[in-house]
Design a protein around this motif. Structure first.
Motif, PDB file in Angstrom:
ATOM      1  N   ASP A 133     -11.451 -11.751  -2.252  1.00 16.59           N
ATOM      2  CA  ASP A 133     -10.073 -12.019  -1.549  1.00 16.59           C
ATOM      3  C   ASP A 133      -9.159 -11.026  -0.903  1.00 16.59           C
ATOM      4  O   ASP A 133      -8.691 -10.544  -0.118  1.00 16.59           O
ATOM      5  CB  ASP A 133      -9.398 -13.634  -2.005  1.00 16.59           C
ATOM      6  CG  ASP A 133      -8.200 -13.587  -1.550  1.00 16.59           C
ATOM      7  OD1 ASP A 133      -8.097 -14.349  -0.494  1.00 16.59           O
ATOM      8  OD2 ASP A 133      -7.193 -13.435  -2.292  1.00 16.59           O
ATOM      9  N   HIS A 134      -8.890 -10.674  -2.814  1.00 16.08           N
ATOM     10  CA  HIS A 134      -8.030  -9.384  -2.837  1.00 16.08           C
ATOM     11  C   HIS A 134      -8.378  -7.872  -1.997  1.00 16.08           C
ATOM     12  O   HIS A 134      -7.428  -7.556  -1.777  1.00 16.08           O
ATOM     13  CB  HIS A 134      -8.191  -9.237  -4.521  1.00 16.08           C
ATOM     14  CG  HIS A 134      -7.645  -7.633  -4.948  1.00 16.08           C
ATOM     15  ND1 HIS A 134      -6.262  -7.871  -4.928  1.00 16.08           N
ATOM     16  CD2 HIS A 134      -7.461  -6.944  -5.008  1.00 16.08           C
ATOM     17  CE1 HIS A 134      -5.910  -6.774  -5.001  1.00 16.08           C
ATOM     18  NE2 HIS A 134      -6.525  -5.978  -4.706  1.00 16.08           N
TER      19      HIS A 134
ATOM     20  N   PRO B 113       2.056 -13.781  -5.019  1.00 14.97           N
ATOM     21  CA  PRO B 113       2.451 -12.616  -4.899  1.00 14.97           C
ATOM     22  C   PRO B 113       2.934 -10.665  -5.284  1.00 14.97           C
ATOM     23  O   PRO B 113       3.775 -11.087  -5.471  1.00 14.97           O
ATOM     24  CB  PRO B 113       2.425 -12.479  -3.050  1.00 14.97           C
ATOM     25  CG  PRO B 113       3.146 -13.368  -2.853  1.00 14.97           C
ATOM     26  CD  PRO B 113       3.356 -14.817  -4.393  1.00 14.97           C
TER      27      PRO B 113
ATOM     28  N   ARG C 215      -7.927 -19.305 -12.536  1.00 15.20           N
ATOM     29  CA  ARG C 215      -6.008 -18.788 -12.489  1.00 15.20           C
ATOM     30  C   ARG C 215      -6.935 -17.128 -12.641  1.00 15.20           C
ATOM     31  O   ARG C 215      -7.069 -16.599 -13.856  1.00 15.20           O
ATOM     32  CB  ARG C 215      -5.243 -19.185 -12.728  1.00 15.20           C
ATOM     33  CG  ARG C 215      -4.934 -20.269 -12.298  1.00 15.20           C
ATOM     34  CD  ARG C 215      -3.602 -20.595 -12.381  1.00 15.20           C
ATOM     35  NE  ARG C 215      -3.199 -22.454 -11.343  1.00 15.20           N
ATOM     36  CZ  ARG C 215      -1.561 -22.578 -12.039  1.00 15.20           C
ATOM     37  NH1 ARG C 215      -0.634 -22.275 -12.821  1.00 15.20           N
ATOM     38  NH2 ARG C 215      -1.205 -23.393 -10.838  1.00 15.20           N
TER      39      ARG C 215
ATOM     40  N   VAL D  11      -3.394 -15.221  -9.097  1.00 18.25           N
ATOM     41  CA  VAL D  11      -4.358 -15.337  -8.085  1.00 18.25           C
ATOM     42  C   VAL D  11      -5.329 -17.020  -8.545  1.00 18.25           C
ATOM     43  O   VAL D  11      -5.904 -17.087  -9.495  1.00 18.25           O
ATOM     44  CB  VAL D  11      -5.157 -14.643  -7.155  1.00 18.25           C
ATOM     45  CG1 VAL D  11      -6.564 -15.443  -6.078  1.00 18.25           C
ATOM     46  CG2 VAL D  11      -5.051 -12.900  -6.848  1.00 18.25           C
ATOM     47  N   GLU D  12      -5.650 -18.308  -7.310  1.00 17.78           N
ATOM     48  CA  GLU D  12      -6.436 -18.926  -7.987  1.00 17.78           C
ATOM     49  C   GLU D  12      -7.997 -19.076  -7.009  1.00 17.78           C
ATOM     50  O   GLU D  12      -7.746 -19.241  -5.840  1.00 17.78           O
ATOM     51  CB  GLU D  12      -5.120 -20.630  -7.719  1.00 17.78           C
ATOM     52  CG  GLU D  12      -5.665 -21.543  -8.621  1.00 17.78           C
ATOM     53  CD  GLU D  12      -5.473 -22.815  -7.708  1.00 17.78           C
ATOM     54  OE1 GLU D  12      -4.118 -23.293  -9.760  1.00 17.78           O
ATOM     55  OE2 GLU D  12      -5.404 -23.609  -7.771  1.00 17.78           O
TER      56      GLU D  12
ATOM     57  N   VAL E 106     -12.511 -14.682  -6.181  1.00 15.80           N
ATOM     58  CA  VAL E 106     -11.102 -13.833  -6.656  1.00 15.80           C
ATOM     59  C   VAL E 106     -10.992 -12.028  -5.925  1.00 15.80           C
ATOM     60  O   VAL E 106     -10.329 -12.084  -5.429  1.00 15.80           O
ATOM     61  CB  VAL E 106     -10.704 -13.636  -7.552  1.00 15.80           C
ATOM     62  CG1 VAL E 106      -9.563 -12.701  -7.941  1.00 15.80           C
ATOM     63  CG2 VAL E 106      -9.999 -15.375  -8.182  1.00 15.80           C
TER      64      VAL E 106
ATOM     65  N   VAL F 115     -10.039 -20.168  -2.155  1.00 12.44           N
ATOM     66  CA  VAL F 115      -8.923 -19.236  -2.584  1.00 12.44           C
ATOM     67  C   VAL F 115      -7.588 -18.936  -1.993  1.00 12.44           C
ATOM     68  O   VAL F 115      -7.136 -18.909  -1.173  1.00 12.44           O
ATOM     69  CB  VAL F 115      -9.084 -17.612  -3.183  1.00 12.44           C
ATOM     70  CG1 VAL F 115      -8.432 -16.307  -3.706  1.00 12.44           C
ATOM     71  CG2 VAL F 115     -10.883 -17.688  -3.304  1.00 12.44           C
TER      72      VAL F 115
ATOM     73  N   VAL G 119      -3.429 -17.038  -3.410  1.00 15.37           N
ATOM     74  CA  VAL G 119      -2.548 -16.441  -3.590  1.00 15.37           C
ATOM     75  C   VAL G 119      -1.028 -16.922  -4.475  1.00 15.37           C
ATOM     76  O   VAL G 119      -0.730 -17.850  -4.051  1.00 15.37           O
ATOM     77  CB  VAL G 119      -1.736 -15.441  -3.491  1.00 15.37           C
ATOM     78  CG1 VAL G 119      -1.134 -13.863  -4.350  1.00 15.37           C
ATOM     79  CG2 VAL G 119      -3.033 -14.742  -2.350  1.00 15.37           C
TER      80      VAL G 119
ATOM     81  N   GLU H  52      -0.460 -10.102  -9.076  1.00 18.65           N
ATOM     82  CA  GLU H  52      -0.458 -11.102  -8.349  1.00 18.65           C
ATOM     83  C   GLU H  52      -1.200 -12.256  -9.225  1.00 18.65           C
ATOM     84  O   GLU H  52      -1.457 -11.642 -10.453  1.00 18.65           O
ATOM     85  CB  GLU H  52      -2.151 -10.875  -6.742  1.00 18.65           C
ATOM     86  CG  GLU H  52      -1.459  -9.957  -6.893  1.00 18.65           C
ATOM     87  CD  GLU H  52      -2.061  -9.951  -5.130  1.00 18.65           C
ATOM     88  OE1 GLU H  52      -1.602  -9.858  -4.424  1.00 18.65           O
ATOM     89  OE2 GLU H  52      -3.408  -9.733  -5.478  1.00 18.65           O
TER      90      GLU H  52
END
Length: 265
Positions: A51-52, A87, A109, A94-95, A48, A82, A84, A92
């Motif tokens: 990715d962010h 958003p 999550r 995110v899963e 997560v 992953v 979003v 946010e």
């Protein structure tokens, strides 16, 4: 103790196809042929955060992590996806899903939130823990089998069945060759809470957790994660492990795990 240099020792190895290979150190406690979910949860948190970081330069912070455990995973390669879900500029949702053979095993999550200066009203109304050096060492592998439990250094002050104050740390990297945040590293240990203060031994009853939810007041720091843990059980096979989470600077969050309790004949 080096927290993340690995030294060839890690819970997961990155693979060329984007999947991750668990090492024997990720072996489970309920079944040594399956993965312990603790390192897998840490790997999801890292996914997560990675990715962010790849999507935006203005970094949000972790406010809540909620995991549902759908099933078990053998000691075999796993993949992570992953997405979003919500958003936003300041928050946010995110899963991240970790899967084996196309079947999801853990769904995480994460609520991510913008940082603001709230120092003027900062307050922590949780009891303190004695420092790690003041708590006796505990060999948790005398109670629990598996590579993960054997890899973790634990200090434990047991008060009575279902109550304990503990510290834990690991010399192993979460992911070989990769730097991870303190939040990911700590969450790679957090699921151990359910085994720190059991109401019964695993020979008397099975009590795996169905989920894990952590709320954060701030980002953790250091090597040690502390648990002020209480375990409670109802009369019909449902229980709860609740922990106040600490680092050496004090409490930084809470952790809850819903248990399914199955007495053995």
């Amino acid at each position: 103790m080096a927290a993340e240099d690995g030294g060839g020792q890690a819970y997961f190895l990155p693979m060329d196809d984007g999947r991750f290979m668990p090492t024997p150190h990720a072996g489970g406690a309920w079944n040594v042929a399956e993965q312990h979910v603790a390192p897998a949860i840490g790997l999801l948190v890292h996914a997560v955060e990675a990715d962010h970081a790849a999507r935006r330069a203005d970094r949000l912070q972790v406010a809540r992590l909620s995991c549902d455990i759908w099933g078990t995973m053998p000691i075999e390669p796993v993949g992570i996806d992953v997405a979003v879900l919500r958003p936003g500029r300041t928050i946010e949702l995110v899963e991240a899903r970790i899967s084996h053979g196309g079947r999801p095993a853990i769904v995480l999550r994460a609520w991510l939130a913008q940082a603001y200066d709230s120092g003027g009203m900062a307050a922590v109304n949780f009891p303190s823990l004695p420092p790690p050096q003041a708590v006796p060492a505990c060999d948790l592998s005398l109670l629990w089998p598996g590579g993960f439990i054997a890899s973790v250094e634990v200090r434990r002050e047991g008060q009575w069945p279902g109550r304990a104050r503990c510290w834990a740390r690991s010399p192993l990297a979460l992911l070989e060759g990769r730097q991870v945040s303190a939040a990911a590293r700590f969450m790679g240990l957090a699921d151990i809470a359910n085994g720190l203060a059991p109401l019964a031994s695993p020979q008397e009853a099975a009590f795996p957790n169905l989920d894990l939810t952590a709320h954060f007041l701030r980002s953790p720091v250091g090597e040690w994660i502390g648990f002020d843990t209480s375990v409670s059980a109802g009369p019909t096979g449902i229980g709860l492990t609740h922990s106040i989470l600490h680092d050496e600077g004090g409490a930084f969050g809470t952790l809850c795990q819903s248990l399914t309790i199955r007495p053995k004949d």
